[in-house]
Scaffold this motif. Structure first.
Motif, mmCIF file in Angstrom:
data_model
loop_
_atom_site.group_PDB
_atom_site.id
_atom_site.type_symbol
_atom_site.label_atom_id
_atom_site.label_comp_id
_atom_site.label_asym_id
_atom_site.label_seq_id
_atom_site.Cartn_x
_atom_site.Cartn_y
_atom_site.Cartn_z
ATOM 1 N N TRP A 1 -17.718 -0.432 40.817
ATOM 2 C CA TRP A 1 -18.771 -1.416 41.031
ATOM 3 C C TRP A 1 -18.345 -2.853 40.730
ATOM 4 C CZ3 TRP A 1 -22.454 -2.049 44.068
ATOM 5 C CH2 TRP A 1 -23.454 -2.997 43.853
ATOM 6 N N PRO A 2 -17.611 -3.140 39.658
ATOM 7 C CA PRO A 2 -17.193 -4.525 39.431
ATOM 8 C C PRO A 2 -16.372 -5.103 40.583
ATOM 9 C CG PRO A 2 -16.891 -3.237 37.440
ATOM 10 C CD PRO A 2 -17.209 -2.256 38.537
ATOM 11 N N LEU A 3 -15.494 -4.279 41.181
ATOM 12 C CA LEU A 3 -14.699 -4.769 42.313
ATOM 13 C C LEU A 3 -15.547 -4.931 43.561
ATOM 14 C CD1 LEU A 3 -11.422 -2.726 41.778
ATOM 15 C CD2 LEU A 3 -11.776 -5.160 41.394
ATOM 16 N N VAL A 4 -16.526 -4.059 43.740
ATOM 17 C CA VAL A 4 -17.437 -4.193 44.881
ATOM 18 C C VAL A 4 -18.237 -5.486 44.765
ATOM 19 C CG1 VAL A 4 -19.513 -3.249 45.972
ATOM 20 C CG2 VAL A 4 -17.616 -1.732 45.378
ATOM 21 N N THR A 5 -18.802 -5.738 43.583
ATOM 22 C CA THR A 5 -19.603 -6.957 43.416
ATOM 23 C C THR A 5 -18.737 -8.202 43.578
ATOM 24 O OG1 THR A 5 -19.309 -6.813 41.006
ATOM 25 C CG2 THR A 5 -21.305 -5.859 41.941
ATOM 26 N N SER A 6 -17.489 -8.121 43.152
ATOM 27 C CA SER A 6 -16.579 -9.256 43.341
ATOM 28 C C SER A 6 -16.379 -9.550 44.829
ATOM 29 C CB SER A 6 -15.232 -8.956 42.678
ATOM 30 O OG SER A 6 -14.276 -9.962 42.982
ATOM 31 N N ALA A 7 -16.175 -8.474 45.614
ATOM 32 C CA ALA A 7 -15.989 -8.648 47.064
ATOM 33 C C ALA A 7 -17.253 -9.186 47.719
ATOM 34 C CB ALA A 7 -15.581 -7.322 47.699
ATOM 35 N N LEU A 8 -18.418 -8.683 47.298
ATOM 36 C CA LEU A 8 -19.675 -9.157 47.865
ATOM 37 C C LEU A 8 -19.895 -10.623 47.523
ATOM 38 C CD1 LEU A 8 -22.067 -6.129 47.163
ATOM 39 C CD2 LEU A 8 -20.929 -6.713 49.309
ATOM 40 N N ASP A 9 -19.648 -10.988 46.274
ATOM 41 C CA ASP A 9 -19.815 -12.383 45.862
ATOM 42 C C ASP A 9 -18.899 -13.302 46.660
ATOM 43 O OD1 ASP A 9 -21.700 -11.641 44.004
ATOM 44 O OD2 ASP A 9 -20.318 -11.672 42.290
ATOM 45 N N GLU A 10 -17.685 -12.832 46.892
ATOM 46 C CA GLU A 10 -16.712 -13.627 47.657
ATOM 47 C C GLU A 10 -17.227 -13.929 49.058
ATOM 48 O OE1 GLU A 10 -12.945 -11.849 49.528
ATOM 49 O OE2 GLU A 10 -12.248 -12.655 47.620
ATOM 50 N N ARG A 11 -17.958 -12.989 49.640
ATOM 51 C CA ARG A 11 -18.491 -13.160 50.996
ATOM 52 C C ARG A 11 -19.911 -13.727 51.008
ATOM 53 N NH1 ARG A 11 -14.383 -13.400 54.535
ATOM 54 N NH2 ARG A 11 -13.133 -11.487 54.624
ATOM 55 N N GLY A 12 -20.476 -13.983 49.831
ATOM 56 C CA GLY A 12 -21.835 -14.504 49.772
ATOM 57 C C GLY A 12 -22.878 -13.491 50.198
ATOM 58 N N LYS B 1 -25.417 -10.165 49.213
ATOM 59 C CA LYS B 1 -26.145 -9.531 48.117
ATOM 60 C C LYS B 1 -26.330 -8.041 48.395
ATOM 61 C CE LYS B 1 -28.772 -13.670 46.867
ATOM 62 N NZ LYS B 1 -30.134 -14.252 46.684
ATOM 63 N N PRO B 2 -26.285 -7.219 47.346
ATOM 64 C CA PRO B 2 -26.561 -5.788 47.541
ATOM 65 C C PRO B 2 -28.055 -5.503 47.489
ATOM 66 C CG PRO B 2 -25.909 -6.196 45.266
ATOM 67 C CD PRO B 2 -25.840 -7.525 45.969
ATOM 68 N N SER B 3 -28.489 -4.576 48.324
ATOM 69 C CA SER B 3 -29.847 -4.039 48.228
ATOM 70 C C SER B 3 -29.724 -2.711 47.503
ATOM 71 C CB SER B 3 -30.458 -3.833 49.618
ATOM 72 O OG SER B 3 -31.697 -3.158 49.512
ATOM 73 N N LEU B 4 -30.264 -2.641 46.279
ATOM 74 C CA LEU B 4 -30.065 -1.488 45.408
ATOM 75 C C LEU B 4 -31.301 -0.608 45.363
ATOM 76 C CD1 LEU B 4 -28.339 -3.408 42.477
ATOM 77 C CD2 LEU B 4 -27.220 -2.143 44.327
ATOM 78 N N ALA B 5 -31.103 0.646 44.972
ATOM 79 C CA ALA B 5 -32.215 1.590 44.830
ATOM 80 C C ALA B 5 -33.126 1.128 43.678
ATOM 81 C CB ALA B 5 -31.670 2.984 44.553
ATOM 82 N N PRO B 6 -34.435 1.391 43.769
ATOM 83 C CA PRO B 6 -35.112 2.037 44.909
ATOM 84 C C PRO B 6 -35.295 1.058 46.066
ATOM 85 C CG PRO B 6 -36.713 1.418 43.243
ATOM 86 C CD PRO B 6 -35.360 1.096 42.659
ATOM 87 N N HIS B 7 -34.932 1.505 47.258
ATOM 88 C CA HIS B 7 -34.978 0.639 48.429
ATOM 89 C C HIS B 7 -36.388 0.573 49.004
ATOM 90 C CE1 HIS B 7 -30.776 2.291 48.295
ATOM 91 N NE2 HIS B 7 -30.530 0.995 48.293
ATOM 92 N N ASP B 8 -36.773 -0.611 49.462
ATOM 93 C CA ASP B 8 -38.074 -0.773 50.111
ATOM 94 C C ASP B 8 -37.920 -0.799 51.630
ATOM 95 O OD1 ASP B 8 -36.824 -3.168 50.467
ATOM 96 O OD2 ASP B 8 -38.449 -4.415 49.671
ATOM 97 N N HIS B 9 -36.843 -0.196 52.120
ATOM 98 C CA HIS B 9 -36.541 -0.173 53.552
ATOM 99 C C HIS B 9 -35.789 1.114 53.841
ATOM 100 C CE1 HIS B 9 -32.371 -1.074 52.426
ATOM 101 N NE2 HIS B 9 -32.879 -1.972 51.604
#
Length: 410
Positions: free
Chosen positions: A278-289, A291-299
């Motif tokens: 997860w830390p590496l995933v969030t780093s990659a997401l932050d780099e690309r600007g 955001k993650p949509s996390l559980a519980p999902h409203d979609h």
């Protein structure tokens, strides 16, 4: 007949009248036309870019989202890429028009002949580069075309046709009327295009979600075939045997553009490695600007963010207990465009490949590769997601023909 439907039919009739000029053209003439298109893209680039700048400025004033503006924009770099793709297509081999299949009793043989469809329609939205992509594929496959785009890209599309495609066809001795662009912006033009089975028996549909699905249903009512690309969204499953650094790279590489169908849309992470990666995933997401949509999902878990102008910089993230759960989600709750697995376990990759039924499947590779040019080295007309026999995945000129069986003396 109303004025919009009449305009579409006039384009279809003009393309059909001109189609024999292309069907009987030599391979050299066809490739010369494609090469001339590439040269004219360069020589007429300022004319094309000026029209595109006007389209982009108008769209921005009307509040078009950043992702759609990105699709609409032709940059110098993208224009050069379009020209290079045309040159590569010009040099690509032509399909064999006649293939020996077998010998029959009585001194006969069976031959498979490949014939053009005749005239193929195409409906697409704010992507002016698609005008050249589809026109060139139709020319290479010897099919006439009736192209229809939305109001946002019409100015760019008209300039591309007038300054690039039509003159190149004329220079090669091919009737330029063989490629038509519907000059109407009304949505009714799209419905009219899929209602002319005698003139346009096949229509390529590239668009977003509900509107494209509705056109496919309308086409079926009129007996018109479609190659439809309505939904997308890439899936990445991070397996228990994944390399964390490779996961970071895959996530980053899958999000270089957010307004495209084959970007990372749904990230499924095995519960056993979730906390470690997860830390590496969030780093990659932050780099690309992003955001993650996390559980519980409203979609819905497979919701396609690329179609959401307000939240396109989003990726859905969910934990899964095992590979089987990931495969089930990818098969049953997403579009079936593409899914990949990140793992160092070959047996897990094989199980994922065997289980996933979608159009493209990837092992330690980004779903962004599901693209005609990246996979097959030629432009595509679109990505067909049908679950029936026929062209599936990136559709190119090699798919746009009718099979005819011929029996003749051996």
């Amino acid at each position: 007949m109303d004025v919009v439907a009449k305009a579409v039919e006039e384009c279809a009739r003009a393309a059909k009248r001109a189609a024999p000029s292309l069907a009987t053209a030599s391979e050299q003439a066809i490739d010369a036309a494609l090469g001339a298109m590439a040269e004219r893209l360069v020589s007429q680039r300022e004319v094309v870019l000026e029209a595109n700048r006007a389209d982009v400025a108008k769209a921005r004033e009307e509040g078009m989202s950043a992702g759609l503006l990105d699709r609409l924009t032709i940059t110098e770099e993208r224009l050069a890429g379009m020209a290079e793709q045309l040159r590569i297509l010009a040099g690509a081999p032509h399909q064999e028009r006649s293939l020996d299949v077998s010998t029959l009793d009585g001194g006969l043989k069976l031959v498979e002949r490949r014939r053009p469809v005749g005239v193929i329609g195409a409906n697409y939205e704010a992507r002016p580069n698609v005008t050249v992509d589809i026109a060139s594929q139709l020319v290479k496959s010897r099919n006439g075309g009736v192209l229809r785009t939305g109001s946002a890209a019409l100015g760019s599309a008209q300039r591309l046709l007038e300054a690039v495609v039509s003159p190149a066809l004329t220079e090669a001795g091919i009737d330029a009327d063989v490629i038509q662009l519907v000059p109407r912006v009304e949505r009714e033009a799209a419905a009219a295009l899929v209602s002319l089975p005698d003139l346009v028996p096949l229509v390529i549909l590239r668009g977003s979600g509900d509107s494209t699905r509705a056109l496919a249903r309308e086409a079926a009512l009129h007996g018109v075939g479609t190659l439809a690309h309505a939904d997308g969204g890439g899936v990445l499953y991070v397996d228990a045997g994944a390399n964390a650094e490779k996961v970071r790279t895959l996530v980053s590489d899958s999000l270089d553009r957010l307004g495209v169908c084959n970007r990372l849309n749904l990230l499924l992470i095995h519960a056993d490695v979730h906390d470690a990666v997860w830390p590496l995933v969030t780093s990659a997401l932050d780099e690309r600007g992003v955001k993650p949509s996390l559980a519980p999902h409203d979609h819905a878990i497979g919701y396609e963010w690329a179609l959401d102008s307000d939240r396109e910089a989003t990726v859905t993230v969910a934990k899964v207990e095992n590979l089987a759960e990931a495969v089930a989600i990818a098969n049953d709750q997403t579009s079936g465009l593409a899914a990949g697995i990140a793992t160092e376990d070959a047996s897990a990759a094989e199980a994922f490949f065997d289980g996933y039924t979608g159009t493209g499947v990837f092992w330690n590779a980004p779903t962004r590769l599901l693209d005609g040019f990246k996979l097959l080295a030629v432009p595509e007309t679109g990505i067909n997601l049908d679950r029936t026999p026929g062209p599936r995945g990136p559709v190119t000129y090699t798919d746009l023909y009718l099979r005819q069986y011929a029996v003749l003396p051996a």
